[in-house]
Design a protein around this motif. Structure first.
Motif, mmCIF file in Angstrom:
data_model
loop_
_atom_site.group_PDB
_atom_site.id
_atom_site.type_symbol
_atom_site.label_atom_id
_atom_site.label_comp_id
_atom_site.label_asym_id
_atom_site.label_seq_id
_atom_site.Cartn_x
_atom_site.Cartn_y
_atom_site.Cartn_z
ATOM 1 N N VAL A 142 -33.818 -3.985 32.304
ATOM 2 C CA VAL A 142 -34.365 -5.272 31.853
ATOM 3 C C VAL A 142 -33.752 -6.382 32.698
ATOM 4 O O VAL A 142 -32.821 -6.159 33.477
ATOM 5 C CB VAL A 142 -34.056 -5.514 30.358
ATOM 6 N N GLU A 178 -33.032 -10.758 28.402
ATOM 7 C CA GLU A 178 -33.942 -9.948 27.595
ATOM 8 C C GLU A 178 -33.143 -8.973 26.732
ATOM 9 O O GLU A 178 -31.931 -8.847 26.859
ATOM 10 C CB GLU A 178 -34.924 -9.200 28.497
ATOM 11 N N ASP A 179 -33.864 -8.279 25.862
ATOM 12 C CA ASP A 179 -33.237 -7.294 24.984
ATOM 13 C C ASP A 179 -33.245 -5.922 25.651
ATOM 14 O O ASP A 179 -34.309 -5.411 26.029
ATOM 15 C CB ASP A 179 -33.970 -7.210 23.643
ATOM 16 N N ALA A 180 -32.058 -5.350 25.809
ATOM 17 C CA ALA A 180 -31.930 -3.980 26.312
ATOM 18 C C ALA A 180 -31.999 -3.021 25.129
ATOM 19 O O ALA A 180 -31.456 -3.300 24.053
ATOM 20 C CB ALA A 180 -30.614 -3.809 27.054
ATOM 21 N N ARG A 181 -32.636 -1.892 25.322
ATOM 22 C CA ARG A 181 -32.830 -0.939 24.227
ATOM 23 C C ARG A 181 -32.026 0.334 24.493
ATOM 24 O O ARG A 181 -32.035 0.883 25.599
ATOM 25 C CB ARG A 181 -34.308 -0.605 24.044
ATOM 26 N N GLU A 235 -26.654 -6.158 15.153
ATOM 27 C CA GLU A 235 -27.879 -5.366 15.125
ATOM 28 C C GLU A 235 -27.710 -4.194 14.162
ATOM 29 O O GLU A 235 -26.704 -3.485 14.180
ATOM 30 C CB GLU A 235 -28.198 -4.854 16.533
ATOM 31 N N ALA A 240 -31.533 -2.693 19.800
ATOM 32 C CA ALA A 240 -31.835 -3.733 20.783
ATOM 33 C C ALA A 240 -30.647 -4.676 20.893
ATOM 34 O O ALA A 240 -30.198 -5.234 19.892
ATOM 35 C CB ALA A 240 -33.088 -4.501 20.377
ATOM 36 N N LEU A 241 -30.140 -4.832 22.112
ATOM 37 C CA LEU A 241 -28.998 -5.710 22.367
ATOM 38 C C LEU A 241 -29.359 -6.702 23.464
ATOM 39 O O LEU A 241 -29.985 -6.334 24.465
ATOM 40 C CB LEU A 241 -27.775 -4.894 22.800
ATOM 41 N N THR A 242 -28.985 -7.940 23.290
ATOM 42 C CA THR A 242 -29.273 -8.968 24.287
ATOM 43 C C THR A 242 -28.407 -8.768 25.527
ATOM 44 O O THR A 242 -27.186 -8.651 25.421
ATOM 45 C CB THR A 242 -29.028 -10.371 23.709
ATOM 46 N N ALA A 243 -29.056 -8.696 26.680
ATOM 47 C CA ALA A 243 -28.340 -8.530 27.951
ATOM 48 C C ALA A 243 -27.981 -9.903 28.489
ATOM 49 O O ALA A 243 -28.850 -10.647 28.945
ATOM 50 C CB ALA A 243 -29.204 -7.764 28.945
#
Length: 314
Positions: free
Chosen positions: A94, A98-101, A124, A141-144
């Motif tokens: 990503v 953005e959100d990394a999954r 989360e 989902a974590l914000t990068a």
């Protein structure tokens, strides 16, 4: 008190070993009463004290019944986690911001179903149900925040099923990571033609001079599709030519921004230009101080990966 507690927790979690697969055993599972469980214990104590004072047999029975329910809740909560096998894998790359999954795979060898929750230090939280002798896949989902490799932080796997009186939990540090590209920063400047002698970039060899095979992109003309490859491998591939769409080879260079002192802004501008070239199907060469990436299969992933890991050892 709270900042000290948070620092202590982070220090403890950082000392846990990284694992590819974690199997929860008795030594990994912790048990604590929930708020409702503590309230029920207080009620049982109050009833028991009343029974002592007034010698009411029914009150004794109620107090011991509540205590027995609490003990059963301990065993039931422990059973929700015992024996679970947990592994993790990172999702697609990503852009920063953005959100990394991440995906957690939970395997349940027990003949009984289970209900669990997974949470991270960032807040989360996801819940999932595991069928008997089955498995589940949970997405986090974590914000990068920045470019580079984003590792999966320590996770807490917990459950208070079925009564909500006792919370069973375990801390996991699983080996998984997601690559984070620099956030694109719009730049109207274009890369200059790579026409230096001997580099082979600026010469117009004609639209029909074959260069290499690449992955099929939506919008490719039928004449670009490699039909023989499709018949042999059952996979779509496109032919790339030495000069597509009337354009020569563009040079996207680190030295295009000699007046820019912020390296991160340089990287973000180059990311934007790489994306523009990919969308317009232009051939390009990315030139960085530690190497060059020219036209080849998966050039976008290689170029963005080089920009994401620029200046790092790995």
């Amino acid at each position: 008190m709270w900042p000290f507690r948070e620092r202590l927790r982070r220090w403890w979690w950082s000392r846990l070993p990284l694992e590819d697969v974690c199997e929860l055993s008795q030594r990994r599972i912790y048990l604590l009463p929930t708020r409702f469980g503590l309230l029920l214990i207080a009620a049982a104590l109050a009833v028991w004290l009343g029974a002592l004072n007034y010698q009411v047999s029914l009150a004794y029975a109620l107090a011991f019944w509540i205590a027995g329910l609490q003990l059963v809740a301990v065993l039931m909560a422990y059973r929700q986690l015992a024996g679970l096998r947990v592994s993790a894998e990172g999702g697609a790359a990503v852009f920063a911001g953005e959100d990394a999954r991440f995906f957690l795979r939970l395997e349940n060898p027990s003949p009984a179903g289970r209900r669990v929750r997974v949470s991270t230090a960032g807040g989360e939280r996801v819940e999932g149900a595991l069928e008997a002798v089955g498995e589940a896949r949970l997405a986090l989902a974590l914000t990068a925040a920045r470019r580079g490799w984003l590792p999966l932080p320590a996770c807490v796997l917990e459950s208070d099923a079925p009564f909500g009186l006792v919370r069973a939990w375990a801390v996991l540090r699983l080996r998984a990571r997601v690559l984070v590209y620099p956030a694109p920063l719009p730049d109207t400047a274009r890369g200059r033609r790579d026409a230096e002698p001997g580099r082979g970039g600026g010469e117009r060899g004609g639209d029909e001079d074959f260069s290499h095979l690449d992955l099929y992109r939506i919008g490719d003309a039928p004449r670009q599709i490699a039909w023989k490859v499709l018949a042999r491998r059952d996979a779509l591939a496109s032919k790339r030519f030495s000069a597509e769409a009337g354009e020569g080879l563009l040079r996207l260079g680190w030295d295009d921004y000699g007046g820019e002192t912020d390296a991160e802004r340089r990287l973000s501008r180059l990311v934007w230009r790489v994306e523009q070239c990919e969308r317009r199907h232009l051939r390009y060469r990315l030139c960085l101080p530690d190497g060059e990436i020219g036209p080849q299969p998966r050039q976008r992933e290689l170029a963005l990966g080089a920009l994401a890991l620029f200046g790092s050892r790995k």
